[in-house]
Scaffold this motif. Sequence first.
Motif, PDB file in Angstrom:
ATOM      1  N   GLU A   1       0.833  -1.211   0.000  1.00  0.00           N
ATOM      2  CA  GLU A   1       0.000   0.000   0.000  1.00  0.00           C
ATOM      3  C   GLU A   1       0.864   1.256   0.000  1.00  0.00           C
ATOM      4  N   ALA A   2       1.920   1.265   0.840  1.00  0.00           N
ATOM      5  CA  ALA A   2       2.807   2.423   0.901  1.00  0.00           C
ATOM      6  C   ALA A   2       3.549   2.615  -0.414  1.00  0.00           C
ATOM      7  N   ALA A   3       3.975   1.508  -1.020  1.00  0.00           N
ATOM      8  CA  ALA A   3       4.680   1.599  -2.303  1.00  0.00           C
ATOM      9  C   ALA A   3       3.753   2.154  -3.385  1.00  0.00           C
ATOM     10  N   ARG A   4       2.474   1.723  -3.351  1.00  0.00           N
ATOM     11  CA  ARG A   4       1.508   2.221  -4.333  1.00  0.00           C
ATOM     12  C   ARG A   4       1.251   3.720  -4.151  1.00  0.00           C
ATOM     13  N   LEU A   5       1.122   4.159  -2.897  1.00  0.00           N
ATOM     14  CA  LEU A   5       0.901   5.581  -2.628  1.00  0.00           C
ATOM     15  C   LEU A   5       2.096   6.414  -3.081  1.00  0.00           C
ATOM     16  N   SER A   6       3.308   5.918  -2.803  1.00  0.00           N
ATOM     17  CA  SER A   6       4.520   6.631  -3.226  1.00  0.00           C
ATOM     18  C   SER A   6       4.575   6.784  -4.732  1.00  0.00           C
ATOM     19  N   ALA A   7       4.315   5.677  -5.430  1.00  0.00           N
ATOM     20  CA  ALA A   7       4.367   5.703  -6.897  1.00  0.00           C
ATOM     21  C   ALA A   7       3.299   6.639  -7.459  1.00  0.00           C
ATOM     22  N   GLY A   8       2.103   6.595  -6.856  1.00  0.00           N
ATOM     23  CA  GLY A   8       1.024   7.470  -7.322  1.00  0.00           C
ATOM     24  C   GLY A   8       1.332   8.932  -7.091  1.00  0.00           C
ATOM     25  N   PHE A   9       1.878   9.240  -5.919  1.00  0.00           N
ATOM     26  CA  PHE A   9       2.229  10.628  -5.604  1.00  0.00           C
ATOM     27  C   PHE A   9       3.298  11.134  -6.567  1.00  0.00           C
TER      28      PHE A   9
ATOM     29  N   PRO B   1      -3.575  18.476  -7.065  1.00  0.00           N
ATOM     30  CA  PRO B   1      -4.469  19.619  -6.850  1.00  0.00           C
ATOM     31  C   PRO B   1      -3.921  20.537  -5.761  1.00  0.00           C
ATOM     32  N   TRP B   2      -4.366  21.783  -5.784  1.00  0.00           N
ATOM     33  CA  TRP B   2      -3.952  22.727  -4.742  1.00  0.00           C
ATOM     34  C   TRP B   2      -4.598  22.338  -3.416  1.00  0.00           C
ATOM     35  N   PRO B   3      -3.945  22.672  -2.300  1.00  0.00           N
ATOM     36  CA  PRO B   3      -4.533  22.350  -0.989  1.00  0.00           C
ATOM     37  C   PRO B   3      -5.715  23.250  -0.630  1.00  0.00           C
ATOM     38  N   VAL B   4      -5.954  24.320  -1.409  1.00  0.00           N
ATOM     39  CA  VAL B   4      -7.160  25.147  -1.288  1.00  0.00           C
ATOM     40  C   VAL B   4      -7.727  25.339  -2.688  1.00  0.00           C
ATOM     41  N   ALA B   5      -9.034  25.580  -2.772  1.00  0.00           N
ATOM     42  CA  ALA B   5      -9.683  25.674  -4.088  1.00  0.00           C
ATOM     43  C   ALA B   5      -9.208  26.896  -4.863  1.00  0.00           C
TER      44      ALA B   5
ATOM     45  N   LEU C   1      -2.381  29.743   4.232  1.00  0.00           N
ATOM     46  CA  LEU C   1      -2.045  28.343   4.489  1.00  0.00           C
ATOM     47  C   LEU C   1      -0.575  28.141   4.186  1.00  0.00           C
ATOM     48  N   LYS C   2       0.142  27.554   5.141  1.00  0.00           N
ATOM     49  CA  LYS C   2       1.538  27.196   4.925  1.00  0.00           C
ATOM     50  C   LYS C   2       1.566  25.712   4.553  1.00  0.00           C
ATOM     51  N   PHE C   3       2.150  25.433   3.390  1.00  0.00           N
ATOM     52  CA  PHE C   3       2.075  24.082   2.818  1.00  0.00           C
ATOM     53  C   PHE C   3       3.471  23.584   2.478  1.00  0.00           C
ATOM     54  N   GLN C   4       3.765  22.338   2.878  1.00  0.00           N
ATOM     55  CA  GLN C   4       5.071  21.741   2.612  1.00  0.00           C
ATOM     56  C   GLN C   4       4.909  20.385   1.927  1.00  0.00           C
ATOM     57  N   VAL C   5       5.928  20.019   1.157  1.00  0.00           N
ATOM     58  CA  VAL C   5       6.046  18.674   0.588  1.00  0.00           C
ATOM     59  C   VAL C   5       7.422  18.148   0.966  1.00  0.00           C
ATOM     60  N   ARG C   6       7.468  16.927   1.473  1.00  0.00           N
ATOM     61  CA  ARG C   6       8.744  16.328   1.891  1.00  0.00           C
ATOM     62  C   ARG C   6       8.863  14.915   1.341  1.00  0.00           C
TER      63      ARG C   6
ATOM     64  N   PRO D   1       7.129  22.807  -3.097  1.00  0.00           N
ATOM     65  CA  PRO D   1       5.762  22.387  -3.426  1.00  0.00           C
ATOM     66  C   PRO D   1       5.284  22.856  -4.797  1.00  0.00           C
ATOM     67  N   GLU D   2       5.813  23.989  -5.295  1.00  0.00           N
ATOM     68  CA  GLU D   2       5.355  24.503  -6.593  1.00  0.00           C
ATOM     69  C   GLU D   2       5.706  23.555  -7.737  1.00  0.00           C
ATOM     70  N   ALA D   3       6.690  22.685  -7.512  1.00  0.00           N
ATOM     71  CA  ALA D   3       7.034  21.704  -8.543  1.00  0.00           C
ATOM     72  C   ALA D   3       6.066  20.521  -8.537  1.00  0.00           C
ATOM     73  N   TRP D   4       5.217  20.440  -7.535  1.00  0.00           N
ATOM     74  CA  TRP D   4       4.325  19.278  -7.378  1.00  0.00           C
ATOM     75  C   TRP D   4       2.870  19.601  -7.646  1.00  0.00           C
ATOM     76  N   ILE D   5       2.419  20.797  -7.240  1.00  0.00           N
ATOM     77  CA  ILE D   5       1.013  21.138  -7.474  1.00  0.00           C
ATOM     78  C   ILE D   5       0.851  21.634  -8.908  1.00  0.00           C
ATOM     79  N   SER D   6      -0.394  21.572  -9.407  1.00  0.00           N
ATOM     80  CA  SER D   6      -0.663  21.990 -10.788  1.00  0.00           C
ATOM     81  C   SER D   6      -0.404  23.476 -10.953  1.00  0.00           C
ATOM     82  N   LYS D   7      -0.127  23.873 -12.218  1.00  0.00           N
ATOM     83  CA  LYS D   7       0.192  25.285 -12.477  1.00  0.00           C
ATOM     84  C   LYS D   7      -1.072  26.125 -12.414  1.00  0.00           C
TER      85      LYS D   7
END
Length: 434
Positions: free
Chosen positions: A299-307, A315-319, A415-420, A428-434
């Motif tokens: 399950e963890a491997a699938r989530l990692s690959a999907g992410f 998607p953005w963490p806010v609309a 909102l303060k948002f991080q990706v690790r 995070p800007e490299a991960w969320i949609s433009k």
Amino acid sequence: MKLHKLVFILFLSVFAFSAIAQTESQLRRKKEAIQREIEQLQKNLNKAASGKKLTLQQINTINAQIRLRQEKIGTINSEIKNLDNQISQNTNTVHTLQGQLGELKKEYAGMIRFAQRNRNSYDKMMFVFASRDFNQAYKRIKYLQQFSQYRKKQAGYIENTQQDLNGKIKVLDKTLREKSELLREQEKERERLGKDKNQQSAVLGKLSKQEKQFAQDIASRRRQQKQIDAAISAAIQRAIEAAKRKAAEEARIAAAKRAAEEKAAAERAKAENRPAPAATKAPVVREKTTSEALTATPEAARLSAGFEGNRGRLPWPVATGTVTERFGLHKVDQASYTNDGIDITTADGAAVRAVFAGKVLLVQYIQGRGVVIIMHGEYITVYQNLRNVSVSTGSNVDTKQTIGVVANTGDDAILKFQVRRGNAVLNPEAWISK
């Protein structure tokens, strides 16, 4: 052949126009979205303008507004470039149609002159009766019939080409007017950009007068963020260590099981009075890396690959919102600080959403603000500055599921948002949609 050439040119023209129209629509939507962001930031600035104390949020908002204004001007430039291409294509099509129309008219005039000379029915009969034989007479009758039909078709071609030409000229005129409007809009945006930069200069001038107070504010922010980052890092490190312990325990159980099986096989061999099988050498058990430990389960491997597969499309963490502080080192006057994520200014009471499916690692309130950490295999997202939280530690969440509501900090809801990845911070800007 001329007719085929004309049809081919018109087909290319329609195809090119369709592609340009699609690009124009995309650019227009992008420009409208940028304008909405600018207007939202201006509202926040207007609210903050009444305050005598300068805040870091005001500076970030002005900087973001300037960046968006420049992006909007760039979008307008792209629209103008598209229109220039469209004008060039339509001009070429008009010239081609004019040339084709001239040739069609010339041919038609020749046919009219021929028909004028041979308009008498007696002349036509003589033309037929002068044939050598019946076969030639039949062909001459068919020729006269076909000539009449072709003349009618030629008149239709001329009429259709004239209509196409008039239509292209109208489109060309409309495109020229649109270009003029875009040039006026571009000039207005340049004026507004100049005002924004003047406002930025005034704010920085005000900053020099409040330098001591501002430096204290940044130092206070660094202390608060350090406490929060320490809690985040500790929670992630605990998860990493727990995953490694679990992997080590699974390896120990597997080794004990193998040893027990070998012992049982040796005892059976002894009872049956036959040589015991050679004992296998126990494999060297090395400690798993962080990545291996966090993706040890399917399950963890699938989530990692999907992410990871959705990099740049999460998607953005806010609309709705605008990035008002970016990832990395920031310097304001003599003070500096580092942001391990991004700050997104959004509407008051905006819902905060999980950017991908995962499991909630931690929910904690630090200095009255909620922090939510979600694990997606070896990837981790952090949502900070929540007014309230609607998930709990250990619960599973889906993509875009609401996890809380953003808190209002000063004049803005941020909102303060991080990706690790493990404990390593990512932009995070490299991960969320433009």
